[in-house]
Design an enzyme around this catalytic site. Structure first.
Site, mmCIF file in Angstrom:
data_model
loop_
_atom_site.group_PDB
_atom_site.id
_atom_site.type_symbol
_atom_site.label_atom_id
_atom_site.label_comp_id
_atom_site.label_asym_id
_atom_site.label_seq_id
_atom_site.Cartn_x
_atom_site.Cartn_y
_atom_site.Cartn_z
ATOM 1 N N ARG A 38 14.970 29.069 60.771
ATOM 2 C CA ARG A 38 15.200 29.794 62.020
ATOM 3 C C ARG A 38 15.681 31.187 61.668
ATOM 4 O O ARG A 38 16.657 31.351 60.938
ATOM 5 C CB ARG A 38 16.253 29.076 62.885
ATOM 6 C CG ARG A 38 16.409 29.730 64.260
ATOM 7 C CD ARG A 38 17.273 28.898 65.188
ATOM 8 N NE ARG A 38 18.692 29.092 64.951
ATOM 9 C CZ ARG A 38 19.653 28.360 65.512
ATOM 10 N NH1 ARG A 38 19.338 27.362 66.322
ATOM 11 N NH2 ARG A 38 20.915 28.596 65.260
ATOM 12 N N SER A 107 14.310 21.751 71.704
ATOM 13 C CA SER A 107 15.724 21.902 72.056
ATOM 14 C C SER A 107 15.924 21.536 73.519
ATOM 15 O O SER A 107 15.180 22.008 74.392
ATOM 16 C CB SER A 107 16.171 23.354 71.850
ATOM 17 O OG SER A 107 16.161 23.680 70.486
ATOM 18 N N LYS A 136 24.629 30.646 67.641
ATOM 19 C CA LYS A 136 23.706 30.915 68.735
ATOM 20 C C LYS A 136 24.506 31.492 69.893
ATOM 21 O O LYS A 136 25.258 30.794 70.563
ATOM 22 C CB LYS A 136 22.979 29.627 69.145
ATOM 23 C CG LYS A 136 21.590 29.876 69.718
ATOM 24 C CD LYS A 136 20.827 28.571 69.880
ATOM 25 C CE LYS A 136 19.405 28.847 70.355
ATOM 26 N NZ LYS A 136 18.665 27.608 70.596
#
Length: 205
Positions: A38, A107, A136
């Site tokens: 990611r 997600s 995040k």
């Protein structure tokens, strides 16, 4: 390639490529069973370069590599899977684009999203944030009981994510999760091997 969601490492985009590879390799040696690339910071070219290098590394250790968001990069590097969020390419389109053998994760943070992912053909769901997280910025912590509700309603593997550390992992393990996903606790560790080993030990208790 064996699908083992027990200890799922999600990388951080801020790590330079050499550090990234070192962290991932040490974490795999410590017990990580799946790796997701990611990276919201890098250019497409840089992201692809990281994916190619990680593909080589994870294949050497026979660990599945999942690519976040970028279906094109997942296909181009022959990755084992792709992971999408609620605002990415729709699951139906991802399933149409990738081969049936490719792992697709989604997600989720609500029962509705989890059921939609299951009906749409996802292989697993990531559910969070379980705890407050730095990795995040827009992640909201799940309301009490939400994770339990999602686990009850779906038959898919459920991976808990968000702020999980050695200090709080036991609280997650009282629930019927398939595995846990971690970010900062390994990516920012001085000794990724020992952190991964400790987390894996907790998961196997």
């Amino acid at each position: 390639m064996k699908r083992d969601y027990t200890l799922y490492l999600v990388t951080e985009g801020t790590l330079p490529i050499e550090r990234l590879l070192a962290v991932v390799e040490e974490a795999i040696k410590g017990g990580v069973t799946m790796v997701q690339l990611r990276d919201k910071e890098s250019s497409g070219e840089e992201f692809f370069g990281k994916a190619v290098k990680l593909r080589e590394l994870t294949r050497r250790y026979e660990i599945p590599l999942i690519i976040n968001d970028r279906v094109d990069v997942a296909l181009a590097t022959d990755a084992d899977g792709v992971h999408i969020g609620q605002s990415d390419l729709p699951l139906s389109e991802v399933r149409r684009l990738v081969p049936p053998s490719m792992i697709v994760g989604v997600s989720t943070s609500t029962v509705e999203q989890a059921l939609a992912a299951e009906h749409g053909g996802a292989d697993y769901i990531g559910v969070g944030a379980v705890f407050p997280t730095q990795s995040k910025k827009n992640a909201k912590v799940l309301a009490p009981g939400k994770l339990e509700s999602i686990i009850e309603k779906v038959s898919l593997p459920v991976i808990a994510i968000g702020g999980i550390t050695n200090e709080n992992i036991d609280a997650v393990l009282t629930l019927d999760v398939t595995g846990v996903a971690v970010v900062s606790v390994i990516n920012k560790a001085e000794d990724p091997y020992m952190v991964a080993k400790s987390l894996r030990s907790a998961l196997e208790r």
